[in-house]
Design a protein around this motif. Structure first.
Motif, PDB file in Angstrom:
ATOM      1  N   MET B 109       7.618 -20.763 -17.084  1.00 31.32           N
ATOM      2  CA  MET B 109       7.843 -19.398 -17.551  1.00 31.32           C
ATOM      3  C   MET B 109       6.632 -18.898 -18.338  1.00 31.32           C
ATOM      4  O   MET B 109       6.147 -17.793 -18.115  1.00 31.32           O
ATOM      5  CB  MET B 109       9.080 -19.374 -18.437  1.00 31.32           C
ATOM      6  CG  MET B 109       9.881 -18.108 -18.370  1.00 31.32           C
ATOM      7  SD  MET B 109      11.309 -18.280 -19.452  1.00 31.32           S
ATOM      8  CE  MET B 109      10.539 -18.206 -21.055  1.00 31.32           C
ATOM      9  N   LEU B 110       6.146 -19.742 -19.243  1.00 31.31           N
ATOM     10  CA  LEU B 110       4.986 -19.358 -20.051  1.00 31.31           C
ATOM     11  C   LEU B 110       3.769 -19.120 -19.159  1.00 31.31           C
ATOM     12  O   LEU B 110       3.027 -18.154 -19.322  1.00 31.31           O
ATOM     13  CB  LEU B 110       4.670 -20.460 -21.072  1.00 31.31           C
ATOM     14  CG  LEU B 110       5.575 -20.507 -22.290  1.00 31.31           C
ATOM     15  CD1 LEU B 110       5.381 -21.806 -23.044  1.00 31.31           C
ATOM     16  CD2 LEU B 110       5.275 -19.327 -23.202  1.00 31.31           C
ATOM     17  N   TYR B 111       3.607 -20.015 -18.178  1.00 37.59           N
ATOM     18  CA  TYR B 111       2.447 -19.912 -17.293  1.00 37.59           C
ATOM     19  C   TYR B 111       2.530 -18.646 -16.440  1.00 37.59           C
ATOM     20  O   TYR B 111       1.555 -17.916 -16.276  1.00 37.59           O
ATOM     21  CB  TYR B 111       2.374 -21.159 -16.417  1.00 37.59           C
ATOM     22  CG  TYR B 111       1.316 -21.109 -15.356  1.00 37.59           C
ATOM     23  CD1 TYR B 111      -0.020 -20.926 -15.704  1.00 37.59           C
ATOM     24  CD2 TYR B 111       1.640 -21.243 -14.007  1.00 37.59           C
ATOM     25  CE1 TYR B 111      -1.002 -20.881 -14.740  1.00 37.59           C
ATOM     26  CE2 TYR B 111       0.665 -21.195 -13.034  1.00 37.59           C
ATOM     27  CZ  TYR B 111      -0.655 -21.010 -13.403  1.00 37.59           C
ATOM     28  OH  TYR B 111      -1.618 -20.958 -12.441  1.00 37.59           O
ATOM     29  N   ARG B 112       3.736 -18.362 -15.922  1.00 37.84           N
ATOM     30  CA  ARG B 112       3.907 -17.198 -15.043  1.00 37.84           C
ATOM     31  C   ARG B 112       3.729 -15.888 -15.784  1.00 37.84           C
ATOM     32  O   ARG B 112       3.487 -14.851 -15.177  1.00 37.84           O
ATOM     33  CB  ARG B 112       5.299 -17.232 -14.391  1.00 37.84           C
ATOM     34  CG  ARG B 112       5.403 -18.316 -13.360  1.00 37.84           C
ATOM     35  CD  ARG B 112       6.085 -17.835 -12.091  1.00 37.84           C
ATOM     36  NE  ARG B 112       6.180 -18.941 -11.140  1.00 37.84           N
ATOM     37  CZ  ARG B 112       7.291 -19.621 -10.931  1.00 37.84           C
ATOM     38  NH1 ARG B 112       8.387 -19.287 -11.561  1.00 37.84           N
ATOM     39  NH2 ARG B 112       7.313 -20.608 -10.083  1.00 37.84           N
ATOM     40  N   SER B 113       3.891 -15.916 -17.113  1.00 38.21           N
ATOM     41  CA  SER B 113       3.689 -14.682 -17.863  1.00 38.21           C
ATOM     42  C   SER B 113       2.244 -14.216 -17.727  1.00 38.21           C
ATOM     43  O   SER B 113       1.923 -13.064 -18.014  1.00 38.21           O
ATOM     44  CB  SER B 113       4.000 -14.912 -19.342  1.00 38.21           C
ATOM     45  OG  SER B 113       2.964 -15.669 -19.936  1.00 38.21           O
ATOM     46  N   GLY B 114       1.374 -15.139 -17.267  1.00 36.50           N
ATOM     47  CA  GLY B 114      -0.008 -14.767 -17.062  1.00 36.50           C
ATOM     48  C   GLY B 114      -0.810 -14.687 -18.343  1.00 36.50           C
ATOM     49  O   GLY B 114      -1.971 -14.282 -18.327  1.00 36.50           O
ATOM     50  N   LEU B 115      -0.221 -15.064 -19.454  1.00 35.12           N
ATOM     51  CA  LEU B 115      -0.914 -14.923 -20.734  1.00 35.12           C
ATOM     52  C   LEU B 115      -1.494 -16.240 -21.239  1.00 35.12           C
ATOM     53  O   LEU B 115      -2.341 -16.246 -22.129  1.00 35.12           O
ATOM     54  CB  LEU B 115       0.041 -14.350 -21.785  1.00 35.12           C
ATOM     55  CG  LEU B 115       0.628 -12.978 -21.410  1.00 35.12           C
ATOM     56  CD1 LEU B 115       1.649 -12.535 -22.429  1.00 35.12           C
ATOM     57  CD2 LEU B 115      -0.478 -11.949 -21.286  1.00 35.12           C
ATOM     58  N   VAL B 116      -1.006 -17.370 -20.700  1.00 34.23           N
ATOM     59  CA  VAL B 116      -1.564 -18.667 -21.103  1.00 34.23           C
ATOM     60  C   VAL B 116      -1.868 -19.484 -19.855  1.00 34.23           C
ATOM     61  O   VAL B 116      -1.251 -19.299 -18.809  1.00 34.23           O
ATOM     62  CB  VAL B 116      -0.596 -19.478 -21.993  1.00 34.23           C
ATOM     63  CG1 VAL B 116      -0.510 -18.891 -23.367  1.00 34.23           C
ATOM     64  CG2 VAL B 116       0.778 -19.553 -21.355  1.00 34.23           C
ATOM     65  N   ARG B 117      -2.826 -20.398 -19.996  1.00 32.78           N
ATOM     66  CA  ARG B 117      -3.167 -21.265 -18.874  1.00 32.78           C
ATOM     67  C   ARG B 117      -2.132 -22.364 -18.747  1.00 32.78           C
ATOM     68  O   ARG B 117      -1.333 -22.594 -19.641  1.00 32.78           O
ATOM     69  CB  ARG B 117      -4.555 -21.861 -19.093  1.00 32.78           C
ATOM     70  CG  ARG B 117      -5.660 -20.839 -19.014  1.00 32.78           C
ATOM     71  CD  ARG B 117      -6.876 -21.350 -19.752  1.00 32.78           C
ATOM     72  NE  ARG B 117      -7.328 -22.605 -19.173  1.00 32.78           N
ATOM     73  CZ  ARG B 117      -8.502 -22.729 -18.545  1.00 32.78           C
ATOM     74  NH1 ARG B 117      -9.310 -21.706 -18.459  1.00 32.78           N
ATOM     75  NH2 ARG B 117      -8.869 -23.887 -18.045  1.00 32.78           N
ATOM     76  N   GLN B 118      -2.203 -23.072 -17.586  1.00 38.56           N
ATOM     77  CA  GLN B 118      -1.163 -24.055 -17.297  1.00 38.56           C
ATOM     78  C   GLN B 118      -1.113 -25.188 -18.322  1.00 38.56           C
ATOM     79  O   GLN B 118      -0.044 -25.566 -18.805  1.00 38.56           O
ATOM     80  CB  GLN B 118      -1.394 -24.642 -15.902  1.00 38.56           C
ATOM     81  CG  GLN B 118      -0.257 -25.530 -15.457  1.00 38.56           C
ATOM     82  CD  GLN B 118       0.074 -25.324 -13.999  1.00 38.56           C
ATOM     83  OE1 GLN B 118      -0.781 -24.993 -13.196  1.00 38.56           O
ATOM     84  NE2 GLN B 118       1.320 -25.515 -13.637  1.00 38.56           N
TER      85      GLN B 118
END
Lengths: 264, 502
Positions: B109-118
């Motif tokens: 979810m965090l990654y898909r937000s596009g705001l943080v890297r994997q």
């Protein structure tokens, strides 16, 4: 599938292999492709051409249900993808996989048969023979036991092609099969695509090089988020259409490039 | 678990006697090696896929966040449903696997937000869940053995002691009630606390209560001396059963879905296009990783679990080009690490060298007074041993090992030097300038090589019979001439491919 060997006959128009209706795909509300309508008749060798970010790969991935669609339908011989899997072959971009994966050329080609095998069944002797046959067609039989990272870029691309051939599909989707391969490999791949096409298969190829478009494809879709034009290459590959596809970026589309279109 | 254990024991009793089985299981070494080995086998099988998917660190994250699942399930059990706080309850295992999946979901979810890297997404998600778990443990769960030591390195050395007892004959359970002959009574002050007085106070009143009245299983009854005939008992360590079940589950999963796992690891796009559901498979894989992480939690703690998942497949990866072989080798490497690792903790290196002797030698040599007794953390020693095995493959693997790479490169360099000199001689030997170009004394200057290097190469070429020295000039022999042509041919062919259109 009906045999399309004699599609030169102008009386019978071939059935529609792929039909895209009102297809829109967006990445976070930014449309990647916008309201695409496209009918691809059976037995064409079609190029999908357009600038970077035009949504060429997105179109393929949305057609194959690999990414969610915001709207629209895609039909393969009138059936949705879930019921038409066995009709469709797919060659993803070469860079989309890890070539250091511990596997061999023959094994990668056999993977094309996993869909037909279904759950739990293992590939056996028959699958091995089919894979070997596909490797013969792309000229890689001598490499069957190689670990895939030991192949050159062109050989890797041909491995992917063999994997699609073994699927024995009716419609093939190929995402930039000519990316970063040398001229000899490109010719070899084109030869394979044309051989497929002669057997009545429908082949869709994402392509970048405008110089070769008229030479390679008898059908063409110009794409830039929307479909700019689609149809027989001779009718679609015009200076006006290319300007509309590429905007002001293609300024040196001279007569030489388009003369090929008129001739092809 | 109990019926399964009983079935397993009955099976084993066909092969060994009951005394032998008990003696085997009661040895801390056997139980630790068995539990460690099973963790390594199941971990390595799953870890191979994690490694190839670039998800090595996910196993570390999951092995931490399962704690949250364990704690929440524990609190639900004890506080809400008023069940006894049993740390090996299936509810805890269920909670843990949910926590594992939650970790993966939160990361994505965090990654898909596009705001943080994997990698950052993983680094954000797992400390969050782990921190919540630590707060809950310190606030609500005081005495259950979820202490720091258990979380850090586990208690694999005590695996043998935590057992279920199974009785096979002379099975008498005993209930001691106050009227039983063996009942023991103690006098207890009944109003001391109420009045705040000591039992010696004259106001103290006493009641007799039975101190040993309860139900005794045959095992308890025998050890309390309540039985005349010894029951036939087998004590089976709980963690062996848990890890055995998890290993079997893993094995069945990997064998049944081998082809699907392979394709969705190598090319998830094609797997999905072919209808193999790589997404679902991914979550089943993560659930299994969580389950094994929980099973391993008691034995090796949270921190070291990742080693059992990643080191064995990383070593196997260097040994083979086949996924099937990699999956076959990694469990063996893992199990060997666990078994030799136990010995290492007890001071034996591969059963050959006693570490105490080594320290004694050091002490003698340098006049030191280091303690010679060696007894260290078992789980850490197992991990160290796995790393030693990895290091050995890294150095010695025939194909990708450092040693063979160095040898191969040196050989290639020799061949290359040979060919460069041969080609130079070939190109100049029948030209007008050959006196200058091929003069042995000055040959090195044309290559900008040192004199030593050139004389080394020339000696080699003469020994191979490729070159002769004629009046101070280097001349190709017939053999050398053939070599030049053969090399040119193979070099050109390497760039060509078979003609398809012909």
């Amino acid at each position: 599938m009906p045999d399309q060997a004699d599609r030169s006959d102008p009386q019978e128009s071939p059935p529609i292999a792929l039909s895209v209706d009102d297809l829109t795909v967006a990445y976070q509300e930014k449309p990647a492709i916008w309201d695409i309508d496209l009918d691809v008749p059976e037995g064409v060798l079609m190029g999908i051409v357009g600038p970077n970010g035009a949504g060429k790969s997105t179109l393929i991935k949305a057609a194959l249900n690999l990414i969610p669609r915001a709207a629209g339908t895609v039909m393969f011989y009138g059936a949705p993808y879930e019921q038409a899997r066995s009709l469709v072959g797919y060659v993803p971009q070469r860079g989309s996989v890890d070539w250091d994966f511990p596997t061999t050329v023959l094994d990668v080609v056999t993977m094309g048969l996993y869909g037909k095998l279904g759950w739990f069944r293992r590939p056996g002797k028959r699958e091995r023979e089919l894979a070997l046959h596909a490797l013969e067609q792309v000229g890689l039989v001598d490499f069957l036991d190689r670990q895939i990272s030991q192949l050159s870029g062109g050989q890797q691309q041909r491995t992917f092609l063999a994997r699609a051939l073994v699927q024995d599909a009716q419609i093939y989707f190929m995402d930039e099969p000519f990316a970063a391969v040398d001229a000899v490999t490109e010719n070899a791949i084109v030869y394979i695509l044309q051989a497929l096409n002669k057997r009545g298969k429908t082949v869709l190829v994402v392509h970048h090089d405008l110089q070769t478009v008229a030479h390679y494809f008898d059908w063409l879709t110009l794409l830039n988020v929307e479909v700019i034009a689609a149809g027989p290459t001779a009718a679609v590959f015009t200076a006006e259409n290319l300007r509309r596809t590429y905007g002001g970026r293609v300024t040196n589309l001279n007569g030489g490039l388009l003369a090929g279109a008129a001739g092809g | 678990m109990m019926p399964l254990e009983r079935w397993l024991i009955e099976l084993l009793l066909n092969i060994v006697t009951r005394d032998e089985l008990n003696a085997f299981l009661r040895s801390p070494q056997n139980s630790a090696a068995l539990v460690g080995g099973l963790i390594a086998v199941s971990g390595a099988l799953l870890g191979a896929f994690l490694l190839l998917r670039g998800l090595s660190l996910t196993s570390d994250a999951i092995s931490h966040t399962v704690l949250l699942g364990i704690v929440i399930a524990f609190l639900l059990m004890t506080e809400v449903f008023r069940l006894p706080g049993d740390t090996s309850s299936p509810w805890l295992i269920l909670g843990a696997s949910l926590a594992g999946v939650a970790t993966v979901l939160l990361t994505e979810m965090l990654y898909r937000s596009g705001l943080v890297r994997q990698d950052a997404a993983l680094g954000l998600a797992f400390p969050l869940l782990f921190a919540i778990a630590v707060i809950l443990v310190s606030r609500y769960v005081e005495d259950a053995h979820l202490d720091e030591d258990a979380v850090l390195v586990g208690e694999i050395g005590l695996a043998w002691a935590n057992t279920n007892s199974h009785c096979f004959s002379n099975c008498e359970s005993v209930t001691i009630s106050p009227d039983h002959d063996a009942a023991k009574f103690a006098r207890r002050c009944s109003n001391c606390r109420e009045l705040g007085i000591s039992p010696r106070d004259e106001r103290a009143r006493f009641t007799e209560i039975c101190s040993n009245c309860r139900e005794y299983t045959p095992a308890q009854a025998w050890s309390a001396g309540l039985l005349e005939r010894e029951p036939a008992l087998v004590f089976f360590p709980k963690s062996i059963t848990v890890m055995l079940v998890l290993t079997l589950l893993t094995l069945v999963f990997v064998l049944a879905f081998y082809k699907e796992l392979k394709l969705s690891t190598f090319d998830a796009g094609l797997a999905q296009a072919l209808g193999l559901r790589p997404g679902a498979l991914h979550y089943v894989l993560m659930i299994l990783v969580s389950l094994v992480a929980v099973g391993a939690f008691d034995a090796v703690g949270s921190i070291l679990v990742i080693a059992f998942f990643i080191i064995p497949p990383a070593a196997a990866y260097l040994l083979t080009d086949r996924l099937s072989l990699m999956l076959l080798l990694s469990p063996f490497i893992g199990a060997a690490g666990a078994i030799f690792g136990y010995d290492l903790a007890r001071g034996q290196l591969f059963g050959l060298i006693a570490i105490a002797d080594g320290i004694a030698a050091l002490n003698r040599l340098f006049d030191l007074a280091l303690p010679e007794k060696w007894d260290s953390s078992i789980s850490a020693s197992m991990v160290l041993m796995m790393f030693i095995l990895f290091l050995l493959t890294w150095l010695l693997s025939p194909r990708y090992g450092l040693l063979s790479t160095v040898i191969r490169r040196a050989k290639r360099r020799r061949v290359f030097e040979n060919q460069v000199v041969l080609a130079h001689i070939h190109n100049h030997q029948h030209t007008a300038t050959h006196e200058i170009e091929l003069n042995v004394a000055g040959l090195h200057e044309h290559f900008r090589w040192s004199k030593q290097k050139m004389s080394r190469v020339l000696t080699r070429l003469r020994a191979l019979g490729y070159v002769r020295i004629l009046a101070g000039n280097a001349v190709l022999t017939e053999r050398g001439d053939r070599q030049v042509h053969a090399f040119r041919k193979t070099m050109l062919e390497a760039h060509n491919m078979p003609d398809l259109s012909g």
